[in-house]
Design an enzyme around this catalytic site. Structure first.
Site, short mmCIF file in Angstrom:
data_model
loop_
_atom_site.label_atom_id
_atom_site.label_comp_id
_atom_site.label_asym_id
_atom_site.label_seq_id
_atom_site.Cartn_x
_atom_site.Cartn_y
_atom_site.Cartn_z
N VAL A 80 7.08 0.32 6.50
CA VAL A 80 5.67 0.22 6.10
C VAL A 80 5.55 -0.39 4.69
CG1 VAL A 80 3.51 1.53 5.85
CG2 VAL A 80 5.28 2.35 7.42
N VAL A 94 0.40 6.82 1.21
CA VAL A 94 0.54 6.42 2.62
C VAL A 94 1.37 7.43 3.41
CG1 VAL A 94 1.45 4.63 4.16
CG2 VAL A 94 0.22 3.97 2.08
N ARG A 138 -8.81 -3.71 11.53
CA ARG A 138 -9.91 -4.11 10.65
C ARG A 138 -10.77 -5.18 11.32
NH1 ARG A 138 -5.94 -4.01 5.37
NH2 ARG A 138 -6.49 -1.91 4.69
N HIS A 160 1.54 -9.91 6.99
CA HIS A 160 0.58 -8.88 6.56
C HIS A 160 0.24 -9.24 5.12
CE1 HIS A 160 -1.31 -5.06 5.67
NE2 HIS A 160 -0.39 -4.76 4.78
N ASP A 194 11.27 12.29 -0.57
CA ASP A 194 10.83 11.43 -1.68
C ASP A 194 11.78 11.65 -2.84
OD1 ASP A 194 7.77 10.07 -2.37
OD2 ASP A 194 9.16 10.37 -4.02
N ARG A 216 5.49 -10.58 -9.23
CA ARG A 216 5.65 -10.23 -7.80
C ARG A 216 7.10 -10.36 -7.37
NH1 ARG A 216 0.95 -11.90 -3.67
NH2 ARG A 216 -0.58 -10.45 -4.45
P1 NAD Z 1 2.86 5.53 -3.63
O1 NAD Z 1 3.30 5.01 -4.95
O2 NAD Z 1 1.74 6.51 -3.57
O3 NAD Z 1 4.11 6.21 -2.88
C1 NAD Z 1 5.37 5.62 -2.84
C2 NAD Z 1 6.37 6.75 -2.92
O4 NAD Z 1 7.68 6.22 -2.73
C3 NAD Z 1 6.38 7.48 -4.28
O5 NAD Z 1 6.07 8.84 -4.08
C4 NAD Z 1 7.81 7.27 -4.78
O6 NAD Z 1 8.32 8.40 -5.48
C5 NAD Z 1 8.56 7.05 -3.47
N1 NAD Z 1 9.84 6.36 -3.64
C6 NAD Z 1 10.13 5.27 -4.40
N2 NAD Z 1 11.43 4.96 -4.28
C7 NAD Z 1 11.97 5.86 -3.40
C8 NAD Z 1 13.26 6.06 -2.86
N3 NAD Z 1 14.29 5.25 -3.19
N4 NAD Z 1 13.46 7.09 -2.02
C9 NAD Z 1 12.44 7.92 -1.69
N5 NAD Z 1 11.20 7.79 -2.17
C10 NAD Z 1 10.96 6.77 -3.01
O7 NAD Z 1 2.53 4.26 -2.74
P2 NAD Z 1 1.65 4.25 -1.40
O8 NAD Z 1 0.25 3.93 -1.73
O9 NAD Z 1 1.99 5.47 -0.60
O10 NAD Z 1 2.25 2.96 -0.69
C11 NAD Z 1 3.58 2.99 -0.19
C12 NAD Z 1 3.97 1.61 0.32
O11 NAD Z 1 3.21 1.31 1.48
C13 NAD Z 1 3.67 0.48 -0.69
O12 NAD Z 1 4.72 -0.46 -0.63
C14 NAD Z 1 2.38 -0.11 -0.16
O13 NAD Z 1 2.19 -1.43 -0.58
C15 NAD Z 1 2.64 0.00 1.33
N6 NAD Z 1 1.47 -0.10 2.20
C16 NAD Z 1 1.67 -0.76 3.37
C17 NAD Z 1 0.62 -0.91 4.27
C18 NAD Z 1 0.87 -1.64 5.55
O14 NAD Z 1 -0.07 -1.85 6.36
N7 NAD Z 1 2.09 -2.06 5.80
C19 NAD Z 1 -0.63 -0.38 3.96
C20 NAD Z 1 -0.80 0.32 2.76
C21 NAD Z 1 0.27 0.45 1.88
#
Ligand code: NAD
Length: 319
Positions: free
Chosen positions: A121, A17, A154, A178, A38, A91
């Site tokens: 997000v 994301v 959507r 959400h 990250d 969960r």
């Molecule tokens: P991902 O696993 O690809 O990326 C998450 C990243 O966060 C990883 O690279 C990880 O190293 C990093 N991370 C974890 N802890 C951290 C910290 N303390 N400091 C810095 N970086 C850290 O996941 P993704 O697919 O990119 O999804 C990210 C989040 O977004 C998830 O929680 C997902 O559910 C959420 N999401 C939200 C929406 C929305 O509409 N709100 C939509 C899609 C995904």
């Protein structure tokens, strides 16, 4: 307090994301500087290199790796960091883990004396927005969640395809969590400025609109599950939804978007973060549009808020 640099956006979490958002943001021309942060430094470095090599094709923008000191003068901090659910993990355990991540990131932002806005997000986004607000202890408008901006898009897409009308002529809003308890506010749904129920006979494409609309609403709820089954993560549409929110902030648009905000009496709800129509602009959530929802939609909003209150209460329990 440091002055925020003009159009400096810090993106925390360089995964699917965060990186897709950064890619879309770079193309939008909205940002002057994009900083990726990250805990996986190699990932952030790789994403930055890959993005920076596209600079000749983007509007002028600086893209680099960052660290928490970048929060200090960022105009906006977008948090996409989170842990994914592991096999066997509940969960609730995941909720505690992500709440701890969110709390620590926000604590770092506070430490830097940043006056930037925070866009949450990471999922569950409504609960994470609540955690961020609690951790920062700032005015509620300054921290917003991406909420159901994606879900509303959507629904607009589905209505546009069903009615065969340009999506830009379709206004539709998903409210609430959400997640599974979200719902379509049909009372606020318009095609070409005409309420959906009045547009239906003009459109004449379906035999039973009530059945069709229930199916469409469910399709929106299930979208992320299907996409994750197919490809492991959702990233493109959410990346664009985030650019839309960021655009409303940086361009001081006063756009009405279904972001997630903490309600303090609006819609008869208190102390819960949930998506409702909000005016989004330079200072974040500037106003909540307290639409006069019909009884069934008010009940759906309350039911969704109740689900979120249970999750918030679980934060105080041991995982
Ligand atoms: P991902 O696993 O690809 O990326 C998450 C990243 O966060 C990883 O690279 C990880 O190293 C990093 N991370 C974890 N802890 C951290 C910290 N303390 N400091 C810095 N970086 C850290 O996941 P993704 O697919 O990119 O999804 C990210 C989040 O977004 C998830 O929680 C997902 O559910 C959420 N999401 C939200 C929406 C929305 O509409 N709100 C939509 C899609 C995904």
């Amino acid at each position: 307090m440091p002055l925020a640099s003009q159009r400096k956006i810090a993106v925390v979490g360089a995964g699917a994301v965060g990186s897709t958002f950064a890619y879309a943001l770079a193309q939008s021309g909205l940002a002057g500087e994009i900083v990726l942060i990250d805990q996986n430094e190699a990932l952030a470095r790789g994403q930055v290199l890959d993005l920076a090599h596209g600079q000749p094709f983007f509007p002028a923008v600086s893209i680099r790796e960052g660290n928490p000191s970048d929060y200090r003068d960022a105009q906006l901090i977008v948090i996409t960091a989170g842990a994914a659910q592991r096999p066997g993990e509940t969960r609730l355990e995941l909720l505690h883990k992500n709440a701890a991540i969110m709390h620590n990131i926000v604590a770092d932002i506070v430490k830097q004396d940043s006056d930037g806005l925070i866009l949450v997000v990471s999922n569950p986004v409504d609960v994470m927005t609540y955690v961020a607000l609690q951790s920062a202890g700032v005015d509620r408008g300054r921290i917003l969640g991406s909420g159901t901006v994606l879900d509303s898009a959507r629904l607009r897409h589905l209505l546009s395809a069903h009615c065969s009308i340009d999506v830009h002529n379709v206004h539709a809003y998903i409210l609430g969590e959400h997640g599974d308890s979200e719902f379509a506010a049909w009372s606020m749904t318009h095609v070409a400025g005409i309420p959906i129920n009045e547009f239906c006979p003009i459109c004449g494409r379906c035999e039973d609109w009530n059945e069709k609309r229930d199916a469409m609403e469910q399709q929106v709820r299930d979208s992320a599950y299907h996409i994750i089954d197919y490809k492991g993560a959702t990233c493109f549409a959410v990346g664009l939804a985030l650019v839309r929110i960021v655009g409303a902030i940086l361009r001081r648009e006063r756009s009405v978007l279904t972001v997630c905000t903490r309600l303090e009496g609006e819609f008869g709800l208190q102390d819960v973060c949930v998506s409702v129509p909000c005016v989004v602009s330079e200072t974040g959530v500037e106003q909540i549009v307290t639409a006069n929802l019909p009884e069934n939609e008010t009940a759906a909003l309350h039911a969704s808020a109740a689900v979120l209150k249970v999750a918030i209460a679980q934060l105080d329990t041991n995982a």
